[in-house]
Design an enzyme around this catalytic site. Structure first.
Site: not given
Ligand SMILES: *[C@@H]1O[C@H](CO)[C@@H](O)[C@H](O)[C@H]1NC(C)=O
Ligand SMILES: CC(=O)N[C@H]1CO[C@H](CO)[C@@H](O)[C@@H]1O
Ligand SMILES: *[C@@H]1O[C@H](CO)[C@@H](O)[C@H](O)[C@H]1NC(C)=O
Ligand SMILES: *[C@@H]1O[C@H](CO)[C@@H](O)[C@H](O)[C@H]1NC(C)=O
Ligand SMILES: *[C@@H]1O[C@H](CO)[C@@H](O)[C@H](O)[C@H]1NC(C)=O
Ligand SMILES: *[C@@H]1O[C@H](CO)[C@@H](O)[C@H](O)[C@H]1NC(C)=O
Ligand SMILES: *[C@@H]1O[C@H](CO)[C@@H](O)[C@H](O)[C@H]1NC(C)=O
Ligand SMILES: *[C@@H]1O[C@H](CO)[C@@H](O)[C@H](O)[C@H]1NC(C)=O
Ligand SMILES: *[C@@H]1O[C@H](CO)[C@@H](O)[C@H](O)[C@H]1NC(C)=O
Length: 495
Positions: A202, A204, A209, A417, A419, A424
């Site tokens: 998961h 990213k 370089d 999305h 995180k 402080d």
């Molecule tokens: C992270 O949480 C969201 C719920 O808001 C979910 O849809 C998503 O699948 C989750 N991420 C992953 C990689 O599962």
């Molecule tokens: C558009 C996008 O990035 N959607 C993603 C939102 O986050 C969830 C969890 O990381 C992904 O499953 C979606 O594809």
């Protein structure tokens, strides 16, 4: 590398009795040498008290070596002129107050990184949908993603090695991007984390370089540039940090070989000395910072690497005034395990600092139709400890990205999305949702930047920048108090 132990074996092998991992420059000694040191110190004191003049230490060996170990290790100091900035994606159509913070876009950062690349581009990724083929929409907001893909397809012809580690694509997420990239000369390895740890890849991040890097919430998805709210960090001209992140990339890369297993322990070349105890001392924009990368799950942590959960908890523990958290989802459970398990580790820490030290806790949670319905009662339970008379302050708001008719047709878009956490003292920028699975099985990573000792008046710090972003979003028109259970159902329409 000869991996020889499976994850299951690894789990049974690891026990609290195992000696603490010692990197080449780590300050932790194996248990028995620490004992020897204590004995040496005690007898030194005793002899000194008796007025005996000491010519040499009473014990030879590890204790005397320990006695002279330097406290600050030069290899944890970096002289690179690192510059860093936060970057973000803001879904089209959102508007904030006039003077609020604006960060450079994720798109601009990726384009700059690709422009700078001369030798190598390494990308750790979850899935690839940069070209808008998956949605059967012709949305113009797919342009930036397609542009990045076009640049990536040209990279190898510029003589640059492009390596991509990716979670094995499922049929839902399969796309032609990876096939096109492979045909253009990129090396691609599918890291079968489902088989290895029961999780997914998961993470990213990008390394360019061995000098510049990006880490953040954005997937290699066109929506991550224009339709989803994302936050990340870019660090330029910082080979110390880039080399350290590269060690994490090499772990994914090794696990991407067919039939790979997780070695125990990881060979020494993957180990690090930059961690929670001894962060890398580096200047970011001429401002001092203590920095390290954390990693999850524990089985992917080589010697010296701080586990992501430990990093996160220590940042919460280290706060004095406030902890601000922005995450897409927050659940005190192992939401994907069967049977489901209660997992209150993070929740407990938040309640603890709010109660014991009156640290102000704020959570800004993403809210959309894919949110899990069970998240909301747990959040309400967390805010229930708030008490104005005793100054226990825990607040939760939902961040809702408005959707119009056209946008509603784009699946998996229009959501917060990001995180991250800012206190402080410290900025924490991660790639994981906040529930148990992400720390126990799933591969994620975070950058932790400690600027607690920076005096005001210097250039603004990364931490300042992150606090500004949080406050902007918290106070924006898109954030709503979580005050009635009915309201979130109307707001988010979870399934
Ligand atoms: C992270 O949480 C969201 C719920 O808001 C979910 O849809 C998503 O699948 C989750 N991420 C992953 C990689 O599962
Ligand atoms: C558009 C996008 O990035 N959607 C993603 C939102 O986050 C969830 C969890 O990381 C992904 O499953 C979606 O594809
Ligand atoms: C939806 O919002 C986008 C971006 O702001 C805009 O381009 C589009 O025209 C809007 N569509 C409708 C139906 O309002
Ligand atoms: C926020 O909402 C208020 C009330 O609806 C509106 O007057 C204001 O213009 C909005 N602000 C922004 C930046 O959109
Ligand atoms: C924005 O900043 C300008 C100049 O600093 C100031 O005059 C203006 O009042 C500010 N606007 C808002 C809405 O705070
Ligand atoms: C990185 O270093 C190079 C060479 O010294 C310089 O030209 C470039 O502007 C630096 N990049 C940043 C973002 O500071
Ligand atoms: C991987 O395992 C499969 C099944 O056990 C086997 O057929 C295949 O040859 C192995 N591949 C490699 C590269 O070892
Ligand atoms: C931040 O660094 C200081 C030393 O500069 C240290 O005392 C503190 O524990 C660190 N905080 C965190 C959360 O790592
Ligand atoms: C650091 O410098 C970069 C590039 O010079 C700039 O874009 C960024 O905003 C600065 N970071 C902070 C926190 O001010």
């Amino acid at each position: 590398m000869k991996p020889h132990v499976t994850y299951q074996q690894l789990k049974t092998l690891q026990s609290p009795e195992d000696p603490a991992p010692t990197g080449p420059a780590s300050l932790t000694w194996p248990k028995n040498s620490r004992c020897l040191l204590v004995m040496a110190v005690l007898s030194t004191m005793l002899l000194a008290a008796l007025g005996v003049r000491l010519l040499f230490l009473p014990f030879p060996g590890p204790a005397s070596a320990g006695e002279t170990a330097p406290v600050s290790l030069p290899e944890n100091v970096c002289s690179d002129p690192c510059r860093s900035t936060l970057v973000e994606s803001i879904p089209e159509g959102l508007s904030f107050e006039e003077n609020s913070t604006f960060l450079p876009s994720t798109f601009a950062a990726w384009a700059t990184l690709l422009g700078e690349a001369k030798n190598s581009v390494d990308i750790a990724s979850f899935y690839w949908t940069l070209s808008n083929e998956d949605t059967h929409t012709q949305d113009p907001s797919a342009g930036p993603g397609e542009e990045i893909l076009a640049e990536l397809l040209k990279v190898t012809s510029r003589g640059i090695a492009l390596r991509i580690a990716v979670n094995p694509p499922s049929s839902r997420m399969s796309s032609s991007d990876l096939q096109d990239l492979e045909e253009s000369g990129a090396q691609i390895r599918k890291v079968n984390l489902p088989r290895l740890t029961g999780g997914i890849l998961h993470t990213k991040f990008w390394i360019v370089d061995q000098t510049h890097l990006y880490l953040g919430s954005a997937n290699m998805d066109w929506r991550a540039l224009t339709q989803v709210k994302e936050l990340g960090v870019v660090v330029y001209n910082c080979s110390c940090l880039a080399h350290d992140l590269a060690k994490m990339f090499e772990i994914y890369w090794a696990l991407g070989l067919p039939n790979a297993t997780i070695p125990s322990p990881w060979p020494a070349e993957y180990s690090t000395t930059y961690n929670k105890e001894t962060p890398l001392e580096v200047t970011l924009n001429n401002t001092e910072a203590g920095v390290y990368f954390s990693s999850a799950p524990p089985a992917l942590c080589a010697s010296g690497r701080t586990e992501d959960l430990q990093a996160l908890l220590s940042v919460i523990e280290g706060a004095q005034d406030f902890v601000y958290i922005a995450v897409m989802s927050y659940l005190p459970t192992m939401e994907f395990s069967h049977p489901k398990r209660f997992w209150p580790v993070i929740d407990d820490h938040l309640r603890k600092v709010a109660y014991e030290r009156r640290v102000r806790v704020r959570l800004l949670i993403g809210c959309w139709k894919h949110s899990k319905a069970e998240m909301f009662p747990f959040l309400k339970s967390l805010v229930a400890v708030r008490d104005d008379r005793t100054h226990i302050s825990v607040e939760v708001r939902l961040f809702v990205v408005p959707v119009n008719e056209t946008q509603a047709r784009i699946p998996y878009a229009r959501v917060n999305h990001s995180k991250f956490m800012v206190t402080d003292k410290v900025a924490y920028i991660g790639t994981s949702n906040w529930s148990g699975d992400y720390f126990v099985h799933t591969a994620g990573s975070a950058l932790v930047v400690n600027q607690s000792h920076v005096e005001a008046g210097d250039e603004p710090t990364l931490r300042d920048q992150l606090q500004d972003v949080f406050e902007r979003d918290w106070n924006s028109n898109y954030s709503r108090e979580l005050d009635s259970l009915e309201q979130w159902q109307d707001l988010c329409r979870p399934q």
